[in-house]
Design a protein around this motif. Sequence first.
Motif, short mmCIF file in Angstrom:
data_model
loop_
_atom_site.label_atom_id
_atom_site.label_comp_id
_atom_site.label_asym_id
_atom_site.label_seq_id
_atom_site.Cartn_x
_atom_site.Cartn_y
_atom_site.Cartn_z
N PRO A 1 -10.11 -2.50 -17.97
CA PRO A 1 -9.74 -1.92 -19.27
C PRO A 1 -9.30 -0.45 -19.11
O PRO A 1 -9.78 0.27 -18.24
CB PRO A 1 -11.03 -2.03 -20.08
N SER A 2 -8.39 -0.05 -19.97
CA SER A 2 -7.88 1.31 -19.94
C SER A 2 -8.81 2.27 -20.68
O SER A 2 -9.42 1.90 -21.69
CB SER A 2 -6.48 1.36 -20.57
N PHE A 3 -8.88 3.48 -20.19
CA PHE A 3 -9.69 4.52 -20.84
C PHE A 3 -8.90 5.10 -22.00
O PHE A 3 -7.75 5.53 -21.83
CB PHE A 3 -10.03 5.60 -19.80
N ALA A 4 -9.48 5.10 -23.19
CA ALA A 4 -8.80 5.59 -24.39
C ALA A 4 -8.84 7.12 -24.50
O ALA A 4 -8.42 7.67 -25.53
CB ALA A 4 -9.44 4.98 -25.63
N LYS A 5 -9.34 7.78 -23.47
CA LYS A 5 -9.46 9.24 -23.43
C LYS A 5 -10.39 9.76 -24.52
O LYS A 5 -10.25 10.88 -25.01
CB LYS A 5 -8.07 9.91 -23.53
N ARG A 6 -11.32 8.90 -24.89
CA ARG A 6 -12.35 9.29 -25.86
C ARG A 6 -13.70 8.79 -25.37
O ARG A 6 -13.79 7.80 -24.65
CB ARG A 6 -12.07 8.70 -27.24
N PHE A 7 -14.74 9.47 -25.79
CA PHE A 7 -16.11 9.05 -25.52
C PHE A 7 -16.83 8.81 -26.84
O PHE A 7 -16.43 9.35 -27.88
CB PHE A 7 -16.87 10.12 -24.72
N ALA A 8 -17.88 8.03 -26.79
CA ALA A 8 -18.71 7.80 -27.98
C ALA A 8 -20.15 8.11 -27.65
O ALA A 8 -20.71 7.60 -26.67
CB ALA A 8 -18.58 6.35 -28.45
N THR B 1 -17.59 10.20 -31.96
CA THR B 1 -16.57 10.03 -30.94
C THR B 1 -15.80 11.33 -30.75
O THR B 1 -15.53 12.06 -31.70
CB THR B 1 -15.59 8.89 -31.29
N PHE B 2 -15.44 11.60 -29.50
CA PHE B 2 -14.75 12.84 -29.19
C PHE B 2 -13.79 12.62 -28.02
O PHE B 2 -13.95 11.69 -27.23
CB PHE B 2 -15.74 13.95 -28.85
N PHE B 3 -12.79 13.48 -27.92
CA PHE B 3 -11.81 13.38 -26.85
C PHE B 3 -12.41 13.87 -25.54
O PHE B 3 -13.26 14.76 -25.51
CB PHE B 3 -10.55 14.18 -27.18
N SER B 4 -11.93 13.28 -24.45
CA SER B 4 -12.38 13.66 -23.12
C SER B 4 -12.06 15.13 -22.85
O SER B 4 -11.03 15.66 -23.27
CB SER B 4 -11.70 12.77 -22.08
N SER B 5 -12.99 15.80 -22.13
CA SER B 5 -12.80 17.21 -21.80
C SER B 5 -13.54 17.54 -20.51
O SER B 5 -14.12 16.66 -19.86
CB SER B 5 -13.31 18.10 -22.95
N ASP B 6 -13.57 18.82 -20.17
CA ASP B 6 -14.27 19.25 -18.95
C ASP B 6 -15.78 19.09 -19.09
O ASP B 6 -16.51 19.17 -18.09
CB ASP B 6 -13.94 20.72 -18.65
N GLN B 7 -16.26 18.84 -20.32
CA GLN B 7 -17.71 18.72 -20.54
C GLN B 7 -18.24 17.30 -20.30
O GLN B 7 -19.44 17.08 -20.37
CB GLN B 7 -18.05 19.11 -21.98
N LYS C 1 -22.61 13.23 -20.36
CA LYS C 1 -22.86 11.79 -20.33
C LYS C 1 -24.24 11.37 -19.82
O LYS C 1 -24.73 10.30 -20.16
CB LYS C 1 -21.77 11.08 -19.54
N ASP C 2 -24.88 12.22 -19.01
CA ASP C 2 -26.19 11.86 -18.48
C ASP C 2 -27.30 12.77 -18.98
O ASP C 2 -28.40 12.78 -18.42
CB ASP C 2 -26.15 11.90 -16.93
N PRO D 1 -17.82 5.91 -22.23
CA PRO D 1 -16.38 6.01 -22.45
C PRO D 1 -15.89 4.88 -23.34
O PRO D 1 -16.45 3.78 -23.33
CB PRO D 1 -15.80 5.88 -21.03
N ILE D 2 -14.87 5.14 -24.12
CA ILE D 2 -14.25 4.12 -24.97
C ILE D 2 -13.07 3.52 -24.22
O ILE D 2 -12.17 4.24 -23.78
CB ILE D 2 -13.79 4.72 -26.31
N THR D 3 -13.10 2.21 -24.05
CA THR D 3 -12.04 1.53 -23.31
C THR D 3 -11.41 0.44 -24.16
O THR D 3 -11.97 0.02 -25.18
CB THR D 3 -12.59 0.91 -22.01
N PHE D 4 -10.25 -0.03 -23.73
CA PHE D 4 -9.55 -1.10 -24.44
C PHE D 4 -8.59 -1.79 -23.49
O PHE D 4 -8.24 -1.23 -22.44
CB PHE D 4 -8.80 -0.54 -25.65
#
Length: 366
Positions: free
Chosen positions: A121-128, A170-176, A181-182, A218-221
Amino acid sequence: MLGRHLMLLVLETCSVLSTAASPVKWFRIIVTSATSGLPTAELSYGNHEVRCVKRRVLLETLANELPTNTIRFSSKVVSLEKSGYLKLLHLADGSTLKTKVLIGCEGIKSTVAGWLGFNKPSFAKRFAIRGYVHLKENHGLKPVFLQFTGHGYRYGIIPCDSTAIYWFFTFFSSDQDDELKDNPMKMKEYVLNNLGQVEDHIKAIIEKTEMEDIICSPITFRPPWEILWGDISKENVCVAGDAFHPMTPDIGQGACATLEDTIVLARCLAEAFPMSRSEEQEKSEREEYRRIETSLKKYAKDRKWRCIDLVTTAYFVGSMQQSDGKLVKFLRDKVLAPFLASLLLKKADFDCGRLRIHDSDLPYPP
């Protein structure tokens, strides 16, 4: 038959929702701008049946309907190969299984989907970030889905029962990403710092969440063109659920689509295994194999466009609701907010047909 007005949100938190608690039926959704603090859309669910059901409770309920020892747990599929008219599965524990029909429904990292030729699955460039709050007292929330958008974020508050609350952010992927995530404490801090203009009781819900009840993923689709051109079934193998159509969570239809898959798949496979078969038919493995292959092709054809629609709509809704571009923000808050909210119901309003079984198997009149 799955109801025409079924929408199911499945939680993915670690806590166990009490089976004694009755899931709340939501009556409406209210969308609020986290920038201005003002409502942008309100929609009544009417006669639609909308409840919040926890994944573990759903799985346990379905598993309890099966005969003992039907399910073999902790049996990850490592690889598969042909064995005559059967498929041979190699499991992580070193054991093997042979099967006439192989249905891959082992999630987004499906080995079966890979065998069929699907990409990961592709990464939607967002996390939840997801959280679950279980209070000792009544939380006092109304049976309403509260959703907030703004500043490039999208989040929601959902009452599960009288004392339990589910929330997502949900938020967009970043350097954080790696830092968050852990680390549940940093996740919680990140959410609280980016809620925008909301009332104090919303912030209090996040603050009351225990560290062990917060996760980030990560949010994938699966891109719709992969579903369009890919092999949903091949020979006596097919995929269902997230192995087939992983989608972003923005319309709450991931689990519902999986339930739809099971109804259509069971109905199609029933044609491959007729209730009464002659001795000659029993002897013909080749004929049975062909019937299975045909039934799985029918299932794939029936489900393809529905799943393309859901995956595409979910991605569109998430992108529109979370974008912080000036033009998109204006259109979303001033023009499209009611339309975007209504898509949750429109996509849930789907009839996948009846699952026909022998009348004698029914505990009640058909």
